[in-house]
Design a protein around this motif. Sequence first.
Motif, PDB file in Angstrom:
ATOM      1  N   ASP A 129       0.796  -1.230   0.000  1.00 43.74           N
ATOM      2  CA  ASP A 129       0.000   0.000   0.000  1.00 43.74           C
ATOM      3  C   ASP A 129       0.826   1.276   0.000  1.00 43.74           C
ATOM      4  O   ASP A 129       0.621   2.159  -0.844  1.00 43.74           O
ATOM      5  CB  ASP A 129      -0.932   0.016   1.222  1.00 43.74           C
ATOM      6  CG  ASP A 129      -1.908  -1.142   1.215  1.00 43.74           C
ATOM      7  OD1 ASP A 129      -2.526  -1.401   0.171  1.00 43.74           O
ATOM      8  OD2 ASP A 129      -2.046  -1.801   2.270  1.00 43.74           O
ATOM      9  N   ARG A 132       2.774   2.427  -3.160  1.00 45.16           N
ATOM     10  CA  ARG A 132       2.035   2.342  -4.427  1.00 45.16           C
ATOM     11  C   ARG A 132       0.967   3.416  -4.449  1.00 45.16           C
ATOM     12  O   ARG A 132       0.245   3.627  -3.465  1.00 45.16           O
ATOM     13  CB  ARG A 132       1.405   0.958  -4.576  1.00 45.16           C
ATOM     14  CG  ARG A 132       2.421  -0.166  -4.508  1.00 45.16           C
ATOM     15  CD  ARG A 132       1.759  -1.533  -4.482  1.00 45.16           C
ATOM     16  NE  ARG A 132       1.122  -1.849  -5.737  1.00 45.16           N
ATOM     17  CZ  ARG A 132       0.490  -3.009  -5.973  1.00 45.16           C
ATOM     18  NH1 ARG A 132       0.423  -3.924  -5.016  1.00 45.16           N
ATOM     19  NH2 ARG A 132      -0.062  -3.237  -7.143  1.00 45.16           N
ATOM     20  N   SER A 133       0.829   4.073  -5.595  1.00 47.37           N
ATOM     21  CA  SER A 133      -0.154   5.149  -5.708  1.00 47.37           C
ATOM     22  C   SER A 133      -1.580   4.608  -5.753  1.00 47.37           C
ATOM     23  O   SER A 133      -2.512   5.253  -5.289  1.00 47.37           O
ATOM     24  CB  SER A 133       0.130   5.982  -6.962  1.00 47.37           C
ATOM     25  OG  SER A 133       0.076   5.162  -8.127  1.00 47.37           O
ATOM     26  N   GLN A 134      -1.766   3.405  -6.292  1.00 49.65           N
ATOM     27  CA  GLN A 134      -3.072   2.765  -6.349  1.00 49.65           C
ATOM     28  C   GLN A 134      -2.877   1.255  -6.498  1.00 49.65           C
ATOM     29  O   GLN A 134      -1.755   0.783  -6.687  1.00 49.65           O
ATOM     30  CB  GLN A 134      -3.898   3.310  -7.514  1.00 49.65           C
ATOM     31  CG  GLN A 134      -3.183   3.235  -8.865  1.00 49.65           C
ATOM     32  CD  GLN A 134      -3.960   3.898  -9.964  1.00 49.65           C
ATOM     33  OE1 GLN A 134      -5.113   4.278  -9.785  1.00 49.65           O
ATOM     34  NE2 GLN A 134      -3.344   4.051 -11.124  1.00 49.65           N
ATOM     35  N   SER A 135      -3.980   0.510  -6.403  1.00 48.27           N
ATOM     36  CA  SER A 135      -3.863  -0.945  -6.413  1.00 48.27           C
ATOM     37  C   SER A 135      -3.343  -1.495  -7.727  1.00 48.27           C
ATOM     38  O   SER A 135      -2.766  -2.591  -7.767  1.00 48.27           O
ATOM     39  CB  SER A 135      -5.233  -1.567  -6.089  1.00 48.27           C
ATOM     40  OG  SER A 135      -6.190  -1.176  -7.074  1.00 48.27           O
ATOM     41  N   SER A 137      -0.992  -0.082  -9.610  1.00 49.41           N
ATOM     42  CA  SER A 137       0.367   0.364  -9.902  1.00 49.41           C
ATOM     43  C   SER A 137       1.371  -0.746  -9.613  1.00 49.41           C
ATOM     44  O   SER A 137       1.087  -1.703  -8.893  1.00 49.41           O
ATOM     45  CB  SER A 137       0.706   1.615  -9.088  1.00 49.41           C
ATOM     46  OG  SER A 137       0.565   1.351  -7.710  1.00 49.41           O
ATOM     47  N   GLU A 139       4.485  -2.693  -8.015  1.00 45.65           N
ATOM     48  CA  GLU A 139       5.107  -2.718  -6.695  1.00 45.65           C
ATOM     49  C   GLU A 139       6.590  -2.380  -6.802  1.00 45.65           C
ATOM     50  O   GLU A 139       7.219  -2.584  -7.854  1.00 45.65           O
ATOM     51  CB  GLU A 139       4.931  -4.083  -6.040  1.00 45.65           C
ATOM     52  CG  GLU A 139       5.617  -5.218  -6.770  1.00 45.65           C
ATOM     53  CD  GLU A 139       5.345  -6.562  -6.122  1.00 45.65           C
ATOM     54  OE1 GLU A 139       4.533  -6.620  -5.194  1.00 45.65           O
ATOM     55  OE2 GLU A 139       5.952  -7.555  -6.554  1.00 45.65           O
ATOM     56  N   ASP A 140       7.155  -1.854  -5.712  1.00 46.32           N
ATOM     57  CA  ASP A 140       8.568  -1.479  -5.686  1.00 46.32           C
ATOM     58  C   ASP A 140       9.447  -2.737  -5.694  1.00 46.32           C
ATOM     59  O   ASP A 140       9.194  -3.688  -4.944  1.00 46.32           O
ATOM     60  CB  ASP A 140       8.856  -0.639  -4.436  1.00 46.32           C
ATOM     61  CG  ASP A 140      10.266  -0.083  -4.436  1.00 46.32           C
ATOM     62  OD1 ASP A 140      10.461   1.019  -4.949  1.00 46.32           O
ATOM     63  OD2 ASP A 140      11.165  -0.779  -3.911  1.00 46.32           O
ATOM     64  N   ALA A 186       8.910   5.789  -4.338  1.00 44.99           N
ATOM     65  CA  ALA A 186       7.782   6.593  -3.865  1.00 44.99           C
ATOM     66  C   ALA A 186       7.285   6.105  -2.509  1.00 44.99           C
ATOM     67  O   ALA A 186       7.469   4.941  -2.138  1.00 44.99           O
ATOM     68  CB  ALA A 186       6.648   6.543  -4.884  1.00 44.99           C
ATOM     69  N   TYR A 188       3.579   7.041  -0.329  1.00 49.18           N
ATOM     70  CA  TYR A 188       2.338   7.798  -0.375  1.00 49.18           C
ATOM     71  C   TYR A 188       1.655   7.745   0.998  1.00 49.18           C
ATOM     72  O   TYR A 188       1.046   6.726   1.354  1.00 49.18           O
ATOM     73  CB  TYR A 188       1.401   7.222  -1.441  1.00 49.18           C
ATOM     74  CG  TYR A 188       1.997   7.243  -2.830  1.00 49.18           C
ATOM     75  CD1 TYR A 188       1.928   8.382  -3.626  1.00 49.18           C
ATOM     76  CD2 TYR A 188       2.640   6.119  -3.340  1.00 49.18           C
ATOM     77  CE1 TYR A 188       2.481   8.403  -4.903  1.00 49.18           C
ATOM     78  CE2 TYR A 188       3.191   6.122  -4.610  1.00 49.18           C
ATOM     79  CZ  TYR A 188       3.111   7.267  -5.388  1.00 49.18           C
ATOM     80  OH  TYR A 188       3.667   7.287  -6.641  1.00 49.18           O
ATOM     81  N   ARG A 190      -1.102   8.134   2.618  1.00 51.94           N
ATOM     82  CA  ARG A 190      -2.548   8.275   2.505  1.00 51.94           C
ATOM     83  C   ARG A 190      -3.239   7.687   3.727  1.00 51.94           C
ATOM     84  O   ARG A 190      -2.721   6.768   4.380  1.00 51.94           O
ATOM     85  CB  ARG A 190      -3.078   7.581   1.250  1.00 51.94           C
ATOM     86  CG  ARG A 190      -2.489   8.085  -0.061  1.00 51.94           C
ATOM     87  CD  ARG A 190      -3.261   7.468  -1.237  1.00 51.94           C
ATOM     88  NE  ARG A 190      -3.413   6.024  -1.063  1.00 51.94           N
ATOM     89  CZ  ARG A 190      -2.548   5.118  -1.516  1.00 51.94           C
ATOM     90  NH1 ARG A 190      -1.465   5.518  -2.157  1.00 51.94           N
ATOM     91  NH2 ARG A 190      -2.767   3.829  -1.325  1.00 51.94           N
ATOM     92  N   SER A 193      -3.949   3.789   3.350  1.00 50.03           N
ATOM     93  CA  SER A 193      -2.815   2.885   3.543  1.00 50.03           C
ATOM     94  C   SER A 193      -2.461   2.759   5.023  1.00 50.03           C
ATOM     95  O   SER A 193      -2.123   1.667   5.506  1.00 50.03           O
ATOM     96  CB  SER A 193      -1.596   3.374   2.746  1.00 50.03           C
ATOM     97  OG  SER A 193      -1.157   4.640   3.206  1.00 50.03           O
TER      98      SER A 193
END
Length: 330
Positions: A129, A132-135, A137, A139-140, A186, A188, A190, A193
Amino acid sequence: MKFAKRSMQDANERLGDSLESARAWLGGPLISKLLGLVVLAYVLLCLLLGWYWSREPGLEPLVTAREARVEGELTVQTLQAVMTTLLDKPGGFISNDIMPPGLMMDNMPNWEFGVLVQVRDMTRALRRDMARSQSQSTEDRDLARAEPRFHFDNKSWAMPASESEYRDGLRALASYEQRLQQGDAAFYPRADSLASWLGDVSTRLGSLSQRLSASVGREPLSDSGRARERTPWTQIDDVFYEARGTSWALVHLLRAVEQDYAEVLGKKNAQVSLQQIIRDLEATQAPLWSPMVLNGSGFGVLANHSLVMANYLSRANAALIDLRRLLEQG
């Protein structure tokens, strides 16, 4: 001449008797005494090392907020510091030891497991989560390498050892942190998350609280209404120290989250709620003055340390549920 020969024979016989006596003395009680002293010294050394290795790390900050330059960096640094403390504390990582005193130790391995579970949960939350900007996107890549390393068996002592896998996971986290500083990765912060990770934490605390409460005489009811099994008396200290390890790791991680999610928490007026959770978890780290985890019944003469721990965890869990609900509201 005969007298001289007889004297020499007598002297030789006395010398032979003396040597025989010396051999018998050296081969008998002296060796036994030496072996006994060696064994005693070894046992004392193991006891001293076991006492020293059983000392739990304190709650002093592992990382300061001044060291973080970008959002998310403090959380990642704290996660690394928690795992590094687990591996480099006195005695190192003890759970997979096959020689005394680590083999004979019981409380510290359970403390280590509690910490390890929180490291695994936070790494999964970062991978799933927070990074990642959204589900949908991608993964790192470094977090995708770190998470399975931390899920490696904690009792493996060779080919490979648990420590080698965990240090590989630390290297992956360090790479993610470096890329985060450079803007190549990145984070995020939020509300959704954070709420997702807090849900995992709440589940862990709820389970631990139930296991701790199951140490008392009355058997708790399961979801179906039937009585659950009590925690065996041989596992009461295991659950207690797992809870202490879990709480220790959460205190450090929540402090980091408080900084990295400061804007989100401010908008939801949730800073005080998070600080109260941290205070309740800090209370679980008070010194245990008893030489063992006591399991008194109800209002009896002896204390029940498991119930005291369960009380702190239940309070923290109730506050976590409220905080999560607050974060999920629009």
